[in-house]
Design an enzyme around this catalytic site. Sequence first.
Site, mmCIF file in Angstrom:
data_model
loop_
_atom_site.group_PDB
_atom_site.id
_atom_site.type_symbol
_atom_site.label_atom_id
_atom_site.label_comp_id
_atom_site.label_asym_id
_atom_site.label_seq_id
_atom_site.Cartn_x
_atom_site.Cartn_y
_atom_site.Cartn_z
ATOM 1 N N GLU A 142 46.281 41.395 40.816
ATOM 2 C CA GLU A 142 45.024 42.424 41.115
ATOM 3 C C GLU A 142 45.259 43.317 42.121
ATOM 4 O O GLU A 142 44.799 44.398 42.008
ATOM 5 C CB GLU A 142 44.048 41.285 41.803
ATOM 6 C CG GLU A 142 42.567 41.814 41.969
ATOM 7 C CD GLU A 142 41.613 40.761 42.233
ATOM 8 O OE1 GLU A 142 41.978 39.663 42.607
ATOM 9 O OE2 GLU A 142 40.447 41.132 42.443
ATOM 10 N N ASP A 149 34.610 45.658 47.786
ATOM 11 C CA ASP A 149 33.600 44.895 48.198
ATOM 12 C C ASP A 149 33.804 44.536 49.785
ATOM 13 O O ASP A 149 32.783 44.859 50.330
ATOM 14 C CB ASP A 149 33.959 43.429 47.474
ATOM 15 C CG ASP A 149 33.829 43.293 46.269
ATOM 16 O OD1 ASP A 149 33.657 44.301 45.565
ATOM 17 O OD2 ASP A 149 33.900 42.116 45.657
#
Length: 421
Positions: free
Chosen positions: A382, A158
């Site tokens: 993550e 992102d």
Amino acid sequence: MTMLDEQAREVLRRNDRGGYTVPTDGLYPYQWNWDSAFAAWGFATFDLPRAWQELETLMAAQWDDGMVPHIIFHRSDPGYFPGPDVWATNRTPATSGISQPPVAASLARLIWQEDEEMGQARLAALYPRLVAWHRWWHDKRCTHGPAAITHPWESGRDNCPDWDIGMAGVDSSGVGEYTRRDTGHVDPSMRPSKAEYDRYIAMVQFGVSVGWDQQRIVAEGPFLMADPGITFILLRAHQDLAVLGRALGQDVSEIESWAMELRNALPLIWNPVLQAYDAKNLRTGEFAGVLGSGAFLAYLAGAANPELDAQLMRVWDAVQYGIPSADPEAEIFDPRRYWRGPAWPVVNSLMAIGLRDAGRDDLVARLKNETAELIERHGFFEYFDPIDATPCGGDNFTWTAAIWLTWAGKDRGEERAKGAA
Ligand code: DGY
């Protein structure tokens, strides 16, 4: 089976919402495209039918033009923003209006190889949808040669520095008020900034304003950049899809021609000044001028070269745990902020496939060891700080658990015993 193996399975089971898996509870409460493909790969280590089902629910959300959206909003969840009302794509089930890295065919191939006989019928049913999705990438997103993205979220990476030059041109002055939810789930210093979020939302609003007409988004949208990461993932996936097609007795010449065209376009994303593959603003022709993990996915597509090898070793040797998502020697490096520096086990697993194919077993062993150590020390986070291993972002993360089962944790006990002997 080790205790971590059992815990990894438990993460997958707990994130299973019935036929699809969420990336993690809270932060990401829907089905995400590439997360889901990794979930399928993880399930394949202990429940093959469930692995196929994951890919089936993903591909069932395919649009009529072939696109497979990046989020599928199976059921509404107020804990996430921007939700289905913001995307307003008018689909059932509701979805976002952009796609995500097309890893599904490559992972479908690995899942199919686990039991070809059992997987044959499931694969045959999925195959036309995979072909249609790859055709969409070719027709709609490779019009400039390399794969282009129309929103940084489409890259899956992102807020990586690759997109800064494209983001700078996005006008977010008309975005209006909104409340972010991600920063309520994890430490805001590990997430994209407010200025970045405003632009992300402005791009979504543009998509809504043109009724998600992909042609208009590519031609007139606020953001269009060539993404080395998707380019390499797609190239590899074309090759894997062709293997699957051949196994099904299909004519794969169309897929092979897409792959050839894409490979021929690679010089367009080689930045001679950077001595690496680089993202490019397709509106201006300007290179991003930053080295990121997208460039190193070249190994996955058999497109590395000695210059890239040297860059890889430079950035890797600058940290304790590879491979950093941005150049640790660059000013923009931020070791805990999402894609601006941290090491991502899931990206490492893709690199490892490429490095293995390139015969770099030494590098595969190093990468596997460093990735496993992060997970053994802190669990299925993550992503991680590549310098001091601080766990970052969401916990009990599906794709980190999946790559523990499929790669990082595989034969780990035996390897450690061998190392100690
Ligand atoms: C998010 O909401 O941060 C997602 O990464 C978008 O895909």
